[in-house]
Scaffold this active site. Structure first.
Site, mmCIF file in Angstrom:
data_model
loop_
_atom_site.group_PDB
_atom_site.id
_atom_site.type_symbol
_atom_site.label_atom_id
_atom_site.label_comp_id
_atom_site.label_asym_id
_atom_site.label_seq_id
_atom_site.Cartn_x
_atom_site.Cartn_y
_atom_site.Cartn_z
ATOM 1 N N GLU A 175 0.866 -1.196 0.000
ATOM 2 C CA GLU A 175 0.000 0.000 0.000
ATOM 3 C C GLU A 175 0.889 1.229 0.000
ATOM 4 O O GLU A 175 1.839 1.305 0.782
ATOM 5 C CB GLU A 175 -0.906 -0.024 1.253
ATOM 6 C CG GLU A 175 -1.689 1.259 1.457
ATOM 7 C CD GLU A 175 -2.588 1.237 2.707
ATOM 8 O OE1 GLU A 175 -2.973 0.137 3.163
ATOM 9 O OE2 GLU A 175 -2.876 2.321 3.221
ATOM 10 N N GLU A 208 -2.862 11.623 2.588
ATOM 11 C CA GLU A 208 -3.755 11.044 3.586
ATOM 12 C C GLU A 208 -3.593 11.755 4.923
ATOM 13 O O GLU A 208 -2.484 12.104 5.318
ATOM 14 C CB GLU A 208 -3.427 9.559 3.795
ATOM 15 C CG GLU A 208 -4.410 8.885 4.732
ATOM 16 C CD GLU A 208 -3.996 7.485 5.162
ATOM 17 O OE1 GLU A 208 -2.842 7.106 4.927
ATOM 18 O OE2 GLU A 208 -4.844 6.786 5.738
HETATM 19 C C1 LIG Z 1 -10.274 4.762 2.829
HETATM 20 O O1 LIG Z 1 -9.043 5.308 3.028
HETATM 21 C C2 LIG Z 1 -8.353 4.974 4.196
HETATM 22 C C3 LIG Z 1 -7.090 5.730 4.201
HETATM 23 O O2 LIG Z 1 -6.143 5.237 3.353
HETATM 24 C C4 LIG Z 1 -8.153 3.494 4.288
HETATM 25 O O3 LIG Z 1 -7.413 3.139 5.413
HETATM 26 C C5 LIG Z 1 -9.492 2.872 4.286
HETATM 27 O O4 LIG Z 1 -9.376 1.488 4.330
HETATM 28 C C6 LIG Z 1 -10.281 3.288 3.095
HETATM 29 N N1 LIG Z 1 -11.576 2.750 3.151
HETATM 30 C C7 LIG Z 1 -12.071 2.131 2.130
HETATM 31 C C8 LIG Z 1 -13.375 1.463 2.246
HETATM 32 O O5 LIG Z 1 -11.489 2.107 1.105
#
Ligand SMILES: *[C@@H]1O[C@H](CO)[C@@H](O)[C@H](O)[C@H]1NC(C)=O
Ligand SMILES: *[C@@H]1O[C@H](CO)[C@@H](O)[C@H](O)[C@H]1NC(C)=O
Ligand SMILES: *[C@@H]1O[C@H](CO)[C@@H](O)[C@H](O)[C@H]1NC(C)=O
Length: 349
Positions: free
Chosen positions: A161, A166
């Protein structure tokens, strides 16, 4: 799709040149050698150059990305809507020049709902070695928000990842972070970046506590939240090479925005972009080609959850009451919880 492995065998840059180069063999030696030297110089200078794969502007986002109405794995106070709902409720909105992705800012979250309505989009294409350049005019801001522009591989964390942009609760500056499986660590005292690395430099999600990842915080306050928006946003770029991952940020009016970034050039050479804000060297401590699989680009906006809703992170930001109460009952506070994206350009070697 994975653009490194999808290229059919025999169509690599090197092999397509075999035909035209075969006369070399019949040339007299000095000439062939001179040509070989020129070619090797050429390939050395081309080494860091990437060619444009996709130019995604305005309505293209609805073609090149899927809207994912799925539960948030990080337990956010969010209901990710599907494409039809997103369009009907104007939570996604596109013109020829802009793509808007936002949270609902009109309704109180009702009992039994998972959370405030919002949108998560994921690119249809996936990438191994690549560059991505984001021109972003506005990003979500405010208490309870947890927006992200990031890349993720299959079978998390094994496909890796890369968090490009963020943060939570309006606390800047931005931090760029890697999360991986075992055996990927960064030098705790490295040079070659403008940002400041966190104490934890092991990118392995199971190292230390609570999946910190290896993170580098930028120094420019305009890289996140309200200061980002006040400055008219700016440009984010990521380069994932075999031997490093780099992230750059330039505020809108910065004098040093590379011309190729500003103009959306057809080819880019990140080696000419200057010191990155975050530098994650590969090599012995982290084999980037192994620790990162083909990755999709994701843009999402969630609320509260494991990070933003953590009592420390929320309270320390000077945010009122509890995160869930605030998010549920104050729709008007989410008027600025939107992305306005001018373009995304992707490049492959
Ligand atoms: C949305 O973004 C956050 C930050 O990176 C991540 O941790 C989270 O899993 C995300 N949620 C979804 C459903 O993608
Ligand atoms: C949808 O949002 C855009 C951008 O904010 C706005 O210009 C447009 O009027 C909205 N459309 C509707 C039907 O509300
Ligand atoms: C990091 O490197 C610098 C320069 O080489 C050195 O002065 C400093 O003490 C090092 N810091 C740590 C924490 O190792």
């Amino acid at each position: 799709m994975d653009w490194d492995t999808r290229r059919p065998p025999g169509t690599s840059v090197a092999s397509t040149h075999q035909g035209p180069l075969s006369p070399v063999l019949s040339m007299r030696l000095p000439c062939a050698r001179a040509l070989a030297i020129v070619l090797s110089l050429l390939s050395a200078t081309l080494a860091a150059s990437y060619r444009q794969h996709k130019e995604i502007i305005g309505e293209d986002f609805m073609e090149d990305f899927n809207v994912e109405g799925i539960p948030d794995p990080t337990h956010g106070r969010v209901t990710y809507v599907n494409k039809a709902t997103a369009q009907r409720s104007n939570l996604t909105y596109a013109t020829k020049t802009r793509f808007i992705l936002r949270a609902d800012s009109e309704s109180v979250v009702k009992r039994g709902e998972r959370g405030r309505q919002s949108v998560r989009v994921r690119s249809k294409d996936s990438y191994r070695r690549h560059v991505a350049v984001f021109d972003i005019r506005h990003m979500p801001e405010g208490c309870g928000t947890w927006p992200a522009v990031w890349e993720v591989g299959d079978n998390w964390p094994h496909g890796g990842e890369i968090d490009i942009l963020e943060g939570v609760n309006n606390i800047g500056p931005n931090a760029a972070t890697l999360h991986t499986g075992a055996n990927c660590a960064m030098d705790a005292n490295r040079s070659g970046q403008k940002g400041e690395q966190a104490k934890n430099n092991d990118c392995d999600v199971s190292a230390g506590r609570s999946n910190l990842g290896c993170s580098v915080r930028m120094r420019d306050a305009r890289s996140y939240g309200t200061p980002f928006n006040k400055a008219g946003g700016g440009y984010y770029a990521v380069e994932r090479a075999s031997n490093h991952i780099k992230v750059w940020f330039w505020t809108r009016s910065a004098a040093n925005v590379p011309a190729s970034v500003k103009s959306g050039a057809k080819t880019v050479d990140p080696d000419t972009w200057g010191t990155p804000d975050a530098y994650f060297p590969g090599g012995q401590n982290c084999d980037i080609d192994k620790k990162f699989g083909p990755q999709h680009i994701i843009i999402n906006l969630t609320f509260c959850g494991d990070w933003a809703g953590n009592a420390n992170a929320y309270g320390a930001a000077g945010c009122p009451r509890t995160c869930i109460d605030f998010v549920d009952n104050n729709p008007q506070e989410f008027k600025n919880a939107y992305f306005d994206i001018a373009s995304l350009r992707t490049y492959i070697p």
